[in-house]
Design a protein around this motif. Structure first.
Motif, PDB file in Angstrom:
ATOM      1  N   PRO A   1      25.024  32.785  33.525  1.00 17.06           N
ATOM      2  CA  PRO A   1      24.951  33.434  32.209  1.00 17.06           C
ATOM      3  C   PRO A   1      26.345  33.515  31.585  1.00 17.06           C
ATOM      4  CG  PRO A   1      23.782  34.703  33.891  1.00 17.06           C
ATOM      5  CD  PRO A   1      24.566  33.660  34.607  1.00 17.06           C
ATOM      6  N   LYS A   2      26.510  33.003  30.390  1.00 21.25           N
ATOM      7  CA  LYS A   2      27.829  32.929  29.765  1.00 21.25           C
ATOM      8  C   LYS A   2      28.465  34.300  29.611  1.00 21.25           C
ATOM      9  CE  LYS A   2      30.365  30.921  25.897  1.00 21.25           C
ATOM     10  NZ  LYS A   2      30.322  30.031  24.707  1.00 21.25           N
ATOM     11  N   GLU A   3      27.633  35.306  29.336  1.00 24.03           N
ATOM     12  CA  GLU A   3      28.195  36.632  29.088  1.00 24.03           C
ATOM     13  C   GLU A   3      28.814  37.256  30.336  1.00 24.03           C
ATOM     14  OE1 GLU A   3      23.697  37.060  29.702  1.00 24.03           O
ATOM     15  OE2 GLU A   3      25.079  35.729  28.626  1.00 24.03           O
ATOM     16  N   ASN A   4      28.499  36.703  31.517  1.00 25.28           N
ATOM     17  CA  ASN A   4      29.041  37.246  32.772  1.00 25.28           C
ATOM     18  C   ASN A   4      30.254  36.486  33.282  1.00 25.28           C
ATOM     19  OD1 ASN A   4      26.938  39.071  32.733  1.00 25.28           O
ATOM     20  ND2 ASN A   4      25.629  37.877  34.099  1.00 25.28           N
ATOM     21  N   ILE A   5      30.655  35.460  32.558  1.00 27.44           N
ATOM     22  CA  ILE A   5      31.715  34.581  33.049  1.00 27.44           C
ATOM     23  C   ILE A   5      33.083  34.986  32.506  1.00 27.44           C
ATOM     24  CG2 ILE A   5      32.607  32.219  33.058  1.00 27.44           C
ATOM     25  CD1 ILE A   5      29.729  31.235  32.868  1.00 27.44           C
ATOM     26  N   VAL A   6      34.018  35.177  33.412  1.00 22.47           N
ATOM     27  CA  VAL A   6      35.443  35.264  33.079  1.00 22.47           C
ATOM     28  C   VAL A   6      36.108  34.140  33.849  1.00 22.47           C
ATOM     29  CG1 VAL A   6      37.559  36.614  33.212  1.00 22.47           C
ATOM     30  CG2 VAL A   6      35.381  37.752  32.719  1.00 22.47           C
TER      31      VAL A   6
ATOM     32  N   PRO B   1      36.329  34.125  28.063  1.00 17.24           N
ATOM     33  CA  PRO B   1      37.545  34.877  28.380  1.00 17.24           C
ATOM     34  C   PRO B   1      38.336  34.104  29.437  1.00 17.24           C
ATOM     35  CG  PRO B   1      35.598  36.293  28.460  1.00 17.24           C
ATOM     36  CD  PRO B   1      35.107  34.887  28.370  1.00 17.24           C
ATOM     37  N   LEU B   2      39.645  33.993  29.251  1.00 16.15           N
ATOM     38  CA  LEU B   2      40.463  33.156  30.125  1.00 16.15           C
ATOM     39  C   LEU B   2      41.652  33.935  30.668  1.00 16.15           C
ATOM     40  CD1 LEU B   2      40.954  30.211  31.206  1.00 16.15           C
ATOM     41  CD2 LEU B   2      42.454  29.898  29.215  1.00 16.15           C
ATOM     42  N   VAL B   3      41.829  33.853  31.987  1.00 13.61           N
ATOM     43  CA  VAL B   3      42.984  34.435  32.667  1.00 13.61           C
ATOM     44  C   VAL B   3      43.737  33.282  33.312  1.00 13.61           C
ATOM     45  CG1 VAL B   3      43.789  36.100  34.387  1.00 13.61           C
ATOM     46  CG2 VAL B   3      41.645  36.507  33.168  1.00 13.61           C
ATOM     47  N   VAL B   4      45.043  33.205  33.107  1.00 18.10           N
ATOM     48  CA  VAL B   4      45.803  32.060  33.601  1.00 18.10           C
ATOM     49  C   VAL B   4      46.957  32.499  34.497  1.00 18.10           C
ATOM     50  CG1 VAL B   4      45.221  30.609  31.622  1.00 18.10           C
ATOM     51  CG2 VAL B   4      47.286  32.013  31.533  1.00 18.10           C
TER      52      VAL B   4
ATOM     53  N   ALA C   1      44.495  34.053  25.768  1.00 17.46           N
ATOM     54  CA  ALA C   1      44.372  34.089  27.226  1.00 17.46           C
ATOM     55  C   ALA C   1      45.175  35.264  27.785  1.00 17.46           C
ATOM     56  CB  ALA C   1      44.866  32.782  27.831  1.00 17.46           C
ATOM     57  N   LYS C   2      44.759  35.769  28.939  1.00 19.41           N
ATOM     58  CA  LYS C   2      45.465  36.846  29.622  1.00 19.41           C
ATOM     59  C   LYS C   2      46.268  36.270  30.787  1.00 19.41           C
ATOM     60  CE  LYS C   2      43.413  39.763  26.896  1.00 19.41           C
ATOM     61  NZ  LYS C   2      44.163  40.373  25.768  1.00 19.41           N
ATOM     62  N   TRP C   3      47.338  36.944  31.139  1.00 18.90           N
ATOM     63  CA  TRP C   3      48.227  36.476  32.195  1.00 18.90           C
ATOM     64  C   TRP C   3      47.939  37.205  33.504  1.00 18.90           C
ATOM     65  CZ3 TRP C   3      51.091  32.570  33.486  1.00 18.90           C
ATOM     66  CH2 TRP C   3      52.061  32.690  34.486  1.00 18.90           C
ATOM     67  N   ALA C   4      47.895  36.456  34.601  1.00 23.03           N
ATOM     68  CA  ALA C   4      47.782  37.039  35.938  1.00 23.03           C
ATOM     69  C   ALA C   4      49.132  36.885  36.628  1.00 23.03           C
ATOM     70  CB  ALA C   4      46.691  36.343  36.738  1.00 23.03           C
TER      71      ALA C   4
ATOM     72  N   LYS D   1      40.117  39.290  38.813  1.00 23.60           N
ATOM     73  CA  LYS D   1      39.663  39.418  37.429  1.00 23.60           C
ATOM     74  C   LYS D   1      38.615  38.386  37.035  1.00 23.60           C
ATOM     75  CE  LYS D   1      44.085  41.310  35.821  1.00 23.60           C
ATOM     76  NZ  LYS D   1      45.327  41.053  35.038  1.00 23.60           N
ATOM     77  N   ALA D   2      38.630  37.214  37.674  1.00 24.01           N
ATOM     78  CA  ALA D   2      37.795  36.099  37.236  1.00 24.01           C
ATOM     79  C   ALA D   2      36.572  35.913  38.126  1.00 24.01           C
ATOM     80  CB  ALA D   2      38.622  34.818  37.213  1.00 24.01           C
ATOM     81  N   SER D   3      35.504  35.387  37.535  1.00 19.35           N
ATOM     82  CA  SER D   3      34.291  35.063  38.290  1.00 19.35           C
ATOM     83  C   SER D   3      34.192  33.572  38.586  1.00 19.35           C
ATOM     84  CB  SER D   3      33.051  35.515  37.508  1.00 19.35           C
ATOM     85  OG  SER D   3      33.041  34.965  36.202  1.00 19.35           O
ATOM     86  N   VAL D   4      34.880  32.768  37.782  1.00 22.14           N
ATOM     87  CA  VAL D   4      34.946  31.321  37.998  1.00 22.14           C
ATOM     88  C   VAL D   4      36.415  30.921  37.885  1.00 22.14           C
ATOM     89  CG1 VAL D   4      34.257  29.029  37.206  1.00 22.14           C
ATOM     90  CG2 VAL D   4      32.654  30.952  37.002  1.00 22.14           C
TER      91      VAL D   4
END
Length: 296
Positions: free
Chosen positions: A3-8, A31-34, A50-53, A62-65
Motif C-alpha cells: 500500500p503506497k500510503e504505508n511506504i517510506v 516520502p524519502l529518507v537518504v 527528502a529527509k536526511w539520516a 525510519k524507512a519501510s523500504v
C-alpha cells in the motif's frame, strides 16, 4: 503490492546513478529518507523534500523500504550487517533492495540474515549506466523470494523498463555477472572497430551510423563510442567499479570451473588504465589502450 500510503523509502548511496534513482522515487510522491557518506551529494534531494539520516541505523528505523546503491561488496556488507547497519536495526516486515553490483554469495548471506529478523532482502543490480538511471530506463535483474519481488515491483517500475525476476537470492547478482562479461568483451570490439575505421581513413562517426544499426549494434557502441570520439571520459560508470565487477565474475567463474579468457583480457587492459590514474574515469578511456598497444 505494498500500500503506497504505508511506504517510506530509504535510499543509501547518492552517487552517479543513485541520485537519479532516488529522485525518481521522490518525484513519484513517496516520502524519502537518504544517507550518503558525503551529505553534499544529497543537497538537491534535500532541497526537494527528502529527509536526511545520520547513519544507516537511523535510516532503517525510519524507512519501510530501503534501496542501496553503493560501491563495493565490503560497503554492502557494512551497511547491511554492521552493528549500525540495516538488518540489526531494521523493522520487521521491511524490504531491503540492494542494487549494487556485488558478490552473489554476499547476497545470499544478507538474505538469510534478513530473514531471521522478518525482513525481505532482495538483490537487484542494474545495467544502463548514468543515462539509464536519469531516464528511468534501467535493466533490473532481481533475486530473492518471488512474493517479495511482486510486492516491490511497482517501485522498481519507477527506475527501469526491463525488470526480470531471475530466481532465488543471489540470482540477480549472477545475472549481472553475465551482463558484465558480455560488456567487457564487447568493449574490446567497440574500441578496435573505431581504431580500425580511423586507420582506414574513414570518418568514424559515419561508420557508427552504419554499424550501430546492424548486427554489431550494442549499448556500448551506441552510447559510449560517441563519447570516445568526443574525448568525453566523464563517468557514467567508474573504471574502478567495473574492475571490481570483473574480479567478482572471474572469481565466480573460477569457482564454477569455467575459463573466461575474454573477460580476463579485458580486465588486464582496464588494469593498465588504473596504472595511468584513470580509475575515476568512465569506462570509455579504454580506447586509449587500443591506440597505444601493438594490436591497436
Amino acid at each position: 503490492m505494498l500500500p503506497k500510503e504505508n511506504i517510506v523509502i530509504g535510499f543509501i548511496g547518492i552517487g552517479v546513478m543513485g541520485k537519479s534513482m532516488a529522485e525518481h522515487l521522490l518525484d513519484a510522491g513517496y516520502p524519502l529518507v537518504v544517507y550518503s557518506r558525503t551529505k553534499e551529494k544529497a543537497a538537491e534531494l534535500l532541497m526537494k523534500g527528502a529527509k536526511w539520516a545520520i547513519t544507516p541505523k537511523d535510516l532503517a528505523e525510519k524507512a519501510s523500504v530501503v534501496f542501496t546503491m553503493v560501491g563495493y561488496p565490503n560497503d554492502v556488507e557494512e551497511i547491511y550487517l554492521g552493528e549500525n547497519g540495516l538488518i540489526p536495526n531494521g523493522k520487521e516486515g521491511s524490504f531491503f533492495i540492494d542494487m549494487t553490483t556485488s558478490a552473489p554469495s554476499l547476497a545470499v548471506k544478507i538474505y538469510e540474515e534478513a530473514k531471521k529478523n522478518g525482513i525481505q532482502a532482495i538483490d537487484a543490480p542494474v545495467s544502463g549506466g548514468d543515462v539509464g538511471a536519469k531516464e528511468a530506463k534501467l535493466s533490473i535483474m532481481v533475486g530473492g523470494e518471488k512474493e517479495a519481488f511482486e510486492a516491490i515491483l511497482p517501485l522498481l517500475e519507477h527506475l527501469g523498463l526491463n525488470i526480470v525476476y531471475q530466481g532465488k537470492a543471489g540470482a540477480g547478482q549472477h545475472t549481472k555477472m553475465s551482463n558484465q562479461i558480455a560488456i567487457a568483451s564487447n568493449m574490446i570490439g567497440v574500441c578496435e572497430a573505431i581504431i580500425y575505421a580511423e586507420k582506414a581513413g574513414l570518418n568514424p562517426e559515419n561508420v557508427l551510423k552504419s554499424i550501430t544499426a546492424g548486427a554489431a549494434g550494442s549499448w556500448s557502441l551506441s552510447n559510449l563510442a560517441p563519447r570516445m570520439l568526443n574525448g568525453n571520459f566523464e563517468p557514467g560508470f567508474y573504471i574502478k567499479h567495473f574492475i571490481k565487477d570483473m574480479k567478482i565474475a572471474i572469481d565466480e567463474a573460477d569457482h564454477m570451473g569455467m575459463e573466461v579468457p575474454g573477460l580476463s583480457l579485458a580486465k588486464s587492459l582496464y588494469d593498465q588504465l588504473v596504472e595511468k590514474g584513470e580509475e575515476n574515469s568512465g569506462t570509455q578511456p579504454f580506447i586509449s589502450i587500443g591506440r597505444t598497444n601493438r594490436y591497436g
